[in-house]
Write a protein that holds these residues in place. Structure first.
Motif, PDB file in Angstrom:
ATOM      1  N   ALA A  36       0.943  -1.166   0.071  1.00  0.00           N
ATOM      2  CA  ALA A  36      -0.080   0.058   0.053  1.00  0.00           C
ATOM      3  C   ALA A  36       0.962   1.279   0.121  1.00  0.00           C
ATOM      4  CB  ALA A  36      -1.000   0.003   1.362  1.00  0.00           C
ATOM      5  N   SER A  37       0.377   2.105  -0.790  1.00  0.00           N
ATOM      6  CA  SER A  37       1.076   3.473  -0.933  1.00  0.00           C
ATOM      7  C   SER A  37       0.420   4.836  -0.653  1.00  0.00           C
ATOM      8  CB  SER A  37       1.954   3.480  -2.219  1.00  0.00           C
ATOM      9  OG  SER A  37       2.783   4.768  -2.397  1.00  0.00           O
ATOM     10  N   SER A  38       0.817   5.758   0.094  1.00  0.00           N
ATOM     11  CA  SER A  38       0.076   6.741   0.371  1.00  0.00           C
ATOM     12  C   SER A  38       0.837   7.734   0.665  1.00  0.00           C
ATOM     13  CB  SER A  38      -1.024   6.480   1.394  1.00  0.00           C
ATOM     14  OG  SER A  38      -1.978   7.612   1.569  1.00  0.00           O
ATOM     15  N   GLY A  39       0.241   8.965   0.645  1.00  0.00           N
ATOM     16  CA  GLY A  39       0.982  10.370   1.361  1.00  0.00           C
ATOM     17  C   GLY A  39       0.435  10.471   2.793  1.00  0.00           C
ATOM     18  N   CYS A  40      -0.448   9.769   3.066  1.00  0.00           N
ATOM     19  CA  CYS A  40      -0.883   9.881   4.712  1.00  0.00           C
ATOM     20  C   CYS A  40      -0.079   9.300   5.361  1.00  0.00           C
ATOM     21  CB  CYS A  40      -2.402   9.028   4.578  1.00  0.00           C
ATOM     22  SG  CYS A  40      -3.730   9.981   3.580  1.00  0.00           S
ATOM     23  N   GLY A  41      -0.202   9.406   6.755  1.00  0.00           N
ATOM     24  CA  GLY A  41       0.790   8.827   7.598  1.00  0.00           C
ATOM     25  C   GLY A  41       0.767   7.578   7.781  1.00  0.00           C
ATOM     26  N   GLU A  42       1.756   6.831   7.778  1.00  0.00           N
ATOM     27  CA  GLU A  42       1.874   5.294   8.077  1.00  0.00           C
ATOM     28  C   GLU A  42       0.992   4.731   8.861  1.00  0.00           C
ATOM     29  OE1 GLU A  42       5.109   1.779   8.522  1.00  0.00           O
ATOM     30  OE2 GLU A  42       5.996   3.695   8.581  1.00  0.00           O
ATOM     31  N   SER A  43       0.964   5.244  10.138  1.00  0.00           N
ATOM     32  CA  SER A  43       0.139   4.730  11.280  1.00  0.00           C
ATOM     33  C   SER A  43      -1.443   5.063  11.047  1.00  0.00           C
ATOM     34  CB  SER A  43       0.505   5.773  12.764  1.00  0.00           C
ATOM     35  OG  SER A  43       0.299   6.957  12.502  1.00  0.00           O
ATOM     36  N   GLU A  44      -2.001   5.911  10.098  1.00  0.00           N
ATOM     37  CA  GLU A  44      -3.404   5.802   9.901  1.00  0.00           C
ATOM     38  C   GLU A  44      -3.750   4.907   8.759  1.00  0.00           C
ATOM     39  OE1 GLU A  44      -5.912   8.972   7.082  1.00  0.00           O
ATOM     40  OE2 GLU A  44      -4.170   9.868   7.958  1.00  0.00           O
ATOM     41  N   ILE A  45      -2.594   4.657   8.018  1.00  0.00           N
ATOM     42  CA  ILE A  45      -2.843   3.590   6.982  1.00  0.00           C
ATOM     43  C   ILE A  45      -2.880   2.155   7.790  1.00  0.00           C
ATOM     44  CG2 ILE A  45      -1.947   2.403   5.130  1.00  0.00           C
ATOM     45  CD1 ILE A  45      -3.352   5.266   4.460  1.00  0.00           C
ATOM     46  N   ILE A  46      -1.797   1.775   8.434  1.00  0.00           N
ATOM     47  CA  ILE A  46      -1.630   0.620   9.175  1.00  0.00           C
ATOM     48  C   ILE A  46      -2.895   0.531   9.956  1.00  0.00           C
ATOM     49  CG2 ILE A  46      -0.561  -0.314  10.912  1.00  0.00           C
ATOM     50  CD1 ILE A  46       2.338   0.614   9.861  1.00  0.00           C
ATOM     51  N   GLY A  47      -3.523   1.511  10.704  1.00  0.00           N
ATOM     52  CA  GLY A  47      -4.668   1.252  11.555  1.00  0.00           C
ATOM     53  C   GLY A  47      -5.805   0.828  10.676  1.00  0.00           C
ATOM     54  N   GLN A  48      -5.938   1.545   9.345  1.00  0.00           N
ATOM     55  CA  GLN A  48      -7.089   1.373   8.629  1.00  0.00           C
ATOM     56  C   GLN A  48      -6.932  -0.178   7.925  1.00  0.00           C
ATOM     57  OE1 GLN A  48      -7.307   4.028   5.269  1.00  0.00           O
ATOM     58  NE2 GLN A  48      -8.935   2.884   4.204  1.00  0.00           N
ATOM     59  N   PHE A  49      -5.686  -0.706   7.565  1.00  0.00           N
ATOM     60  CA  PHE A  49      -5.552  -1.831   7.013  1.00  0.00           C
ATOM     61  C   PHE A  49      -5.117  -2.980   7.935  1.00  0.00           C
ATOM     62  CE2 PHE A  49      -5.735   1.041   3.438  1.00  0.00           C
ATOM     63  CZ  PHE A  49      -6.539   0.062   2.554  1.00  0.00           C
ATOM     64  N   ARG A  50      -5.093  -3.092   9.325  1.00  0.00           N
ATOM     65  CA  ARG A  50      -4.488  -3.720  10.162  1.00  0.00           C
ATOM     66  C   ARG A  50      -5.462  -5.248  10.131  1.00  0.00           C
ATOM     67  NH1 ARG A  50      -3.810  -1.076  14.803  1.00  0.00           N
ATOM     68  NH2 ARG A  50      -1.608  -1.210  14.396  1.00  0.00           N
ATOM     69  N   GLY A  51      -4.662  -5.990  10.113  1.00  0.00           N
ATOM     70  CA  GLY A  51      -5.463  -7.458   9.945  1.00  0.00           C
ATOM     71  C   GLY A  51      -5.859  -7.771   8.486  1.00  0.00           C
ATOM     72  N   SER A  52      -5.652  -6.929   7.537  1.00  0.00           N
ATOM     73  CA  SER A  52      -6.053  -7.261   6.201  1.00  0.00           C
ATOM     74  C   SER A  52      -5.127  -8.083   5.425  1.00  0.00           C
ATOM     75  CB  SER A  52      -6.446  -5.898   5.490  1.00  0.00           C
ATOM     76  OG  SER A  52      -5.333  -5.109   5.335  1.00  0.00           O
ATOM     77  N   GLY A  53      -3.893  -8.042   5.694  1.00  0.00           N
ATOM     78  CA  GLY A  53      -3.160  -8.888   4.916  1.00  0.00           C
ATOM     79  C   GLY A  53      -2.359  -7.948   3.783  1.00  0.00           C
ATOM     80  N   VAL A  54      -2.574  -6.629   4.146  1.00  0.00           N
ATOM     81  CA  VAL A  54      -1.377  -5.701   3.397  1.00  0.00           C
ATOM     82  C   VAL A  54       0.013  -6.300   3.691  1.00  0.00           C
ATOM     83  CG1 VAL A  54      -0.301  -3.516   3.013  1.00  0.00           C
ATOM     84  CG2 VAL A  54      -2.880  -3.700   3.216  1.00  0.00           C
ATOM     85  N   THR A  55       1.015  -6.318   2.798  1.00  0.00           N
ATOM     86  CA  THR A  55       2.185  -6.901   3.008  1.00  0.00           C
ATOM     87  C   THR A  55       3.082  -5.946   3.387  1.00  0.00           C
ATOM     88  OG1 THR A  55       1.794  -8.351   1.026  1.00  0.00           O
ATOM     89  CG2 THR A  55       4.028  -8.376   1.697  1.00  0.00           C
ATOM     90  N   ALA A  56       3.133  -4.628   2.908  1.00  0.00           N
ATOM     91  CA  ALA A  56       3.874  -3.475   3.403  1.00  0.00           C
ATOM     92  C   ALA A  56       3.212  -2.219   3.141  1.00  0.00           C
ATOM     93  CB  ALA A  56       5.251  -3.646   2.667  1.00  0.00           C
ATOM     94  N   PHE A  57       3.938  -1.230   3.602  1.00  0.00           N
ATOM     95  CA  PHE A  57       3.286   0.216   3.328  1.00  0.00           C
ATOM     96  C   PHE A  57       4.531   0.979   2.803  1.00  0.00           C
ATOM     97  CE2 PHE A  57       3.037   4.644   4.757  1.00  0.00           C
ATOM     98  CZ  PHE A  57       1.807   4.895   4.135  1.00  0.00           C
ATOM     99  N   LEU A  58       4.284   1.809   1.729  1.00  0.00           N
ATOM    100  CA  LEU A  58       5.486   2.624   1.221  1.00  0.00           C
ATOM    101  C   LEU A  58       4.794   3.831   1.203  1.00  0.00           C
ATOM    102  CD1 LEU A  58       8.015   2.572  -0.307  1.00  0.00           C
ATOM    103  CD2 LEU A  58       6.904   2.351  -2.300  1.00  0.00           C
ATOM    104  N   GLN A  59       5.462   4.959   2.103  1.00  0.00           N
ATOM    105  CA  GLN A  59       5.130   6.149   2.354  1.00  0.00           C
ATOM    106  C   GLN A  59       5.602   7.081   1.016  1.00  0.00           C
ATOM    107  OE1 GLN A  59       3.581   7.873   5.295  1.00  0.00           O
ATOM    108  NE2 GLN A  59       3.476   9.385   4.109  1.00  0.00           N
ATOM    109  N   LYS A  60       4.768   7.951   0.484  1.00  0.00           N
ATOM    110  CA  LYS A  60       5.184   8.820  -0.351  1.00  0.00           C
ATOM    111  C   LYS A  60       5.594   9.989   0.217  1.00  0.00           C
ATOM    112  CE  LYS A  60       1.260   7.707  -3.449  1.00  0.00           C
ATOM    113  NZ  LYS A  60      -0.083   8.664  -4.137  1.00  0.00           N
ATOM    114  N   PRO A  61       6.582  10.853  -0.538  1.00  0.00           N
ATOM    115  CA  PRO A  61       7.198  10.513  -1.573  1.00  0.00           C
ATOM    116  C   PRO A  61       8.318   9.332  -1.338  1.00  0.00           C
ATOM    117  CG  PRO A  61       7.800  12.747  -1.120  1.00  0.00           C
ATOM    118  CD  PRO A  61       6.831  12.311  -0.159  1.00  0.00           C
ATOM    119  N   TYR A  62       8.650   8.613  -2.278  1.00  0.00           N
ATOM    120  CA  TYR A  62       9.614   7.784  -2.113  1.00  0.00           C
ATOM    121  C   TYR A  62      10.611   7.728  -3.056  1.00  0.00           C
ATOM    122  CZ  TYR A  62       6.126   5.162  -4.760  1.00  0.00           C
ATOM    123  OH  TYR A  62       5.374   4.454  -5.819  1.00  0.00           O
TER     124      TYR A  62
END
Length: 80
Positions: free
Chosen positions: A30-56
């Motif tokens: 999952a990639s987003s410009g939003c904060g990692e903690s916000e995205i992890i909270g939203q997708f916790r337990g869903s099976g997202v493999t990793a998070f990539l913060q923009k910009p990268y």
């Protein structure tokens, strides 16, 4: 799969749900410009493999993809 969570028409959460229906074991970054903690909270337990913060950088993208592929190649641990 590299999934941008901010897309027109269909949001990232809905796209992720549809991807899981079609390919349950596909590694998804999952990639987003939003904060990692916000995205992890939203997708916790869903099976997202990793998070990539923009910009990268290209180097960071390469590392996250390599890590996700290594996770996908490992057989599940039967002991948890």
């Amino acid at each position: 799969m590299l999934l941008d969570l901010t897309m027109p028409v269909m949001g990232g959460a809905e796209a992720f749900t549809r991807i899981r229906e079609l390919r349950p074991t596909l590694p998804v970054i999952a990639s987003s410009g939003c904060g990692e903690s916000e995205i992890i909270g939203q997708f916790r337990g869903s099976g997202v493999t990793a998070f990539l913060q923009k910009p990268y950088t290209a180097a960071r993208l390469r590392q996250v993809v390599a890590d996700a592929l290594m996770c996908a190649e490992r057989p599940p641990n039967p002991r948890g």
